[in-house]
Design an enzyme around this catalytic site. Structure first.
Site, PDB file in Angstrom:
ATOM      1  CB  VAL A 183      -6.469 -33.269  12.127  1.00  0.00           C
ATOM      2  CG1 VAL A 183      -7.137 -33.690  13.398  1.00  0.00           C
ATOM      3  CG2 VAL A 183      -6.525 -34.337  11.070  1.00  0.00           C
ATOM      4  CE  LYS A 235     -14.694 -27.374  12.802  1.00  0.00           C
ATOM      5  NZ  LYS A 235     -14.537 -28.664  13.463  1.00  0.00           N
ATOM      6  CG  HIS A 271       2.183 -33.203   8.780  1.00  0.00           C
ATOM      7  ND1 HIS A 271       1.259 -33.323   9.794  1.00  0.00           N
ATOM      8  CD2 HIS A 271       3.209 -34.011   9.075  1.00  0.00           C
ATOM      9  CE1 HIS A 271       1.724 -34.157  10.710  1.00  0.00           C
ATOM     10  NE2 HIS A 271       2.896 -34.588  10.295  1.00  0.00           N
TER      11      HIS A 271
HETATM   12  P1  GTP Z   1      -8.779 -33.244   7.779  1.00  0.00           P
HETATM   13  O1  GTP Z   1      -8.837 -33.197   6.326  1.00  0.00           O
HETATM   14  O2  GTP Z   1      -8.931 -34.620   8.293  1.00  0.00           O
HETATM   15  O3  GTP Z   1      -7.566 -32.560   8.345  1.00  0.00           O
HETATM   16  O4  GTP Z   1     -10.071 -32.445   8.352  1.00  0.00           O
HETATM   17  P2  GTP Z   1     -10.696 -31.124   7.746  1.00  0.00           P
HETATM   18  O5  GTP Z   1      -9.944 -29.947   8.267  1.00  0.00           O
HETATM   19  O6  GTP Z   1     -10.844 -31.231   6.290  1.00  0.00           O
HETATM   20  O7  GTP Z   1     -12.115 -31.084   8.469  1.00  0.00           O
HETATM   21  P3  GTP Z   1     -13.531 -31.474   7.850  1.00  0.00           P
HETATM   22  O8  GTP Z   1     -13.925 -30.514   6.796  1.00  0.00           O
HETATM   23  O9  GTP Z   1     -13.508 -32.899   7.486  1.00  0.00           O
HETATM   24  O10 GTP Z   1     -14.477 -31.172   9.078  1.00  0.00           O
HETATM   25  C1  GTP Z   1     -14.279 -31.750  10.348  1.00  0.00           C
HETATM   26  C2  GTP Z   1     -15.557 -31.686  11.144  1.00  0.00           C
HETATM   27  O11 GTP Z   1     -15.887 -30.322  11.464  1.00  0.00           O
HETATM   28  C3  GTP Z   1     -16.776 -32.240  10.409  1.00  0.00           C
HETATM   29  O12 GTP Z   1     -17.551 -32.958  11.301  1.00  0.00           O
HETATM   30  C4  GTP Z   1     -17.487 -31.004   9.928  1.00  0.00           C
HETATM   31  O13 GTP Z   1     -18.867 -31.198   9.780  1.00  0.00           O
HETATM   32  C5  GTP Z   1     -17.210 -30.015  11.043  1.00  0.00           C
HETATM   33  N1  GTP Z   1     -17.231 -28.627  10.564  1.00  0.00           N
HETATM   34  C6  GTP Z   1     -16.528 -28.134   9.534  1.00  0.00           C
HETATM   35  N2  GTP Z   1     -16.806 -26.828   9.349  1.00  0.00           N
HETATM   36  C7  GTP Z   1     -17.703 -26.488  10.287  1.00  0.00           C
HETATM   37  C8  GTP Z   1     -18.400 -25.279  10.614  1.00  0.00           C
HETATM   38  O14 GTP Z   1     -18.234 -24.226  10.002  1.00  0.00           O
HETATM   39  N3  GTP Z   1     -19.250 -25.316  11.672  1.00  0.00           N
HETATM   40  C9  GTP Z   1     -19.449 -26.447  12.384  1.00  0.00           C
HETATM   41  N4  GTP Z   1     -20.305 -26.371  13.395  1.00  0.00           N
HETATM   42  N5  GTP Z   1     -18.827 -27.603  12.106  1.00  0.00           N
HETATM   43  C10 GTP Z   1     -17.983 -27.635  11.075  1.00  0.00           C
END
Ligand code: GTP
Ligand code: MG
Length: 354
Positions: free
Chosen positions: A73, A172, A121
């Site tokens: 997540v 990230k 999941h």
């Molecule tokens: P779920 O669907 O809930 O499992 O989450 P997810 O894996 O889809 O994550 P999501 O894309 O919603 O991102 C979660 C958080 O991480 C958000 O606040 C995004 O802005 C941040 N985030 C995602 N990718 C990056 C990145 O490459 N760099 C940074 N700094 N933050 C990121």
């Protein structure tokens, strides 16, 4: 009838006109009357659904890869897809949490890739269990600042249970606290060893925010897909899997389905587990109306009588009667049996206990 009842009565059997006899017994009696009994062929819908029918190699044509994005997540699965699609799905999500499996089709230098975004999941487990062949490649997203977490491990187990290729996307990397080497180290415990460490797993450091590494990731997906030589026969009745489904107030049951074989058309009759219907309207992943969907294409359809479950297999059939019979048989044969069968075939418990 009276003669038969009398005969059976004299043989010590209390029967009436509604009784059923075992086939062997019935055929013995039939022989006494110079008749040959033939056993009515029971359609075992469940067998039918799970059966992988043989395809002639000459009918097979290349199809796009279906890639699922999995991981813990908040590690950035949806953001990564947004970066790939150049869209903003995350901002429209409740609390930024993905609650359903989104499907999208992306064009990369003239080549198509179908992506399935996955949430937590649960829906996905059902999908994995019955749809071993529904995706070809898993992108395992691991946040470089967080490392391997419980759902990362679960995702690895799902992908391994389904026997699909895993490409690791370390996301990230723009963050100051990012530690790519640590993620690589942690994943070696799960037999995901980078090529530069002598292993065979592709690792792609990326940032959904700065878009660094995205092109490389797409290239790696296409390379992996090339090796898999994915093919399907588009000239047969469609068959595939339900990705998500819901009851829409205005439109009734709507289901997003991934066509895996054949071509699905508007007007086709389909059976989907306990539901059935006629495809009334179809929209593609961009929300545009379409009249047909080829293999590896996700489409949202209307026209089912009830909402099917995610992970359910759908098949196009000749007519309404057939569709109804299949779904009715499915209900009477018991969904539990199908679940039990499938669980037996690919139990995650087995995988964990190995
Ligand atoms: P779920 O669907 O809930 O499992 O989450 P997810 O894996 O889809 O994550 P999501 O894309 O919603 O991102 C979660 C958080 O991480 C958000 O606040 C995004 O802005 C941040 N985030 C995602 N990718 C990056 C990145 O490459 N760099 C940074 N700094 N933050 C990121
Ligand atoms: Mg998400």
């Amino acid at each position: 009838v009276t003669a038969l009842i009398k005969k059976l009565f004299l043989a010590g059997k209390m029967v009436n006109v509604n009784s059923e006899l075992p086939f062997d017994e019935a055929s013995e009696i039939a022989l006494e009357y110079n008749c040959i009994a033939e056993e009515e062929e029971k359609v075992d819908v469940i067998e039918e659904l799970l059966k992988e029918d043989e395809e002639d190699e000459k009918d097979m044509v290349p199809r796009p890869p279906v890639v699922c994005v999995m991981g813990h997540v908040d590690h950035g699965k949806t953001s990564l897809l947004d970066a790939i699609r150049q869209t903003k799905v995350t901002s429209g999500e409740a609390g930024g949490i993905t609650q359903a499996i989104g499907a999208s089709v992306v064009d990369v230098n003239g080549q198509t890739i179908t992506f399935l975004d996955t949430p937590g999941h649960e829906a996905f487990t059902a999908m994995r269990m019955r749809g071993a062949q529904s995706t070809d490649i898993a992108i395992l997203v691991v946040a470089a600042d967080d490392g391997v977490m419980p759902q990362t491990i679960e995702a690895i187990n799902h992908a391994k249970a389904a026997g699909i290729e895993i490409i690791v996307a370390i996301n990230k990397i723009d963050k100051e606290s990012a530690n790519i080497e640590r993620v690589k180290q942690e994943l070696t415990e799960y037999e995901l060893i980078p090529e530069d460490w002598g292993g065979s797993t592709i690792f792609c450091p990326v940032s959904a925010h700065t878009k660094e590494g995205i092109d490389n990731l797409l290239e790696m997906i296409l390379l992996t897909a090339d090796v898999l030589e994915l093919k399907a026969n588009p000239n047969r009745k469609a068959r595939g899997i339900v990705i998500e489904a819901e009851l829409d107030k205005g439109r009734g049951p709507v289901a997003t389905m991934l066509v895996q074989k054949g071509t699905l058309h508007v007007g086709d009759y389909i059976a989907v587990g306990a539901s059935h219907g006629k495809v009334r309207a179809m929209t593609n992943s961009r929300g545009e109306r379409v009249t047909e969907a080829l293999p590896s294409t996700p489409v949202q359809i209307q026209g089912l009588n009830t909402v099917p479950d995610a992970g359910e297999i759908f098949m196009a059939v000749d007519n309404e009667k057939e569709a109804r019979t299949i779904s009715e048989t499915y209900i009477s044969q018991g969904k539990e049996k199908l679940l039990a069968d499938t669980k037996q075939r690919m139990s995650l418990d087995d995988l964990y206990s190995q």
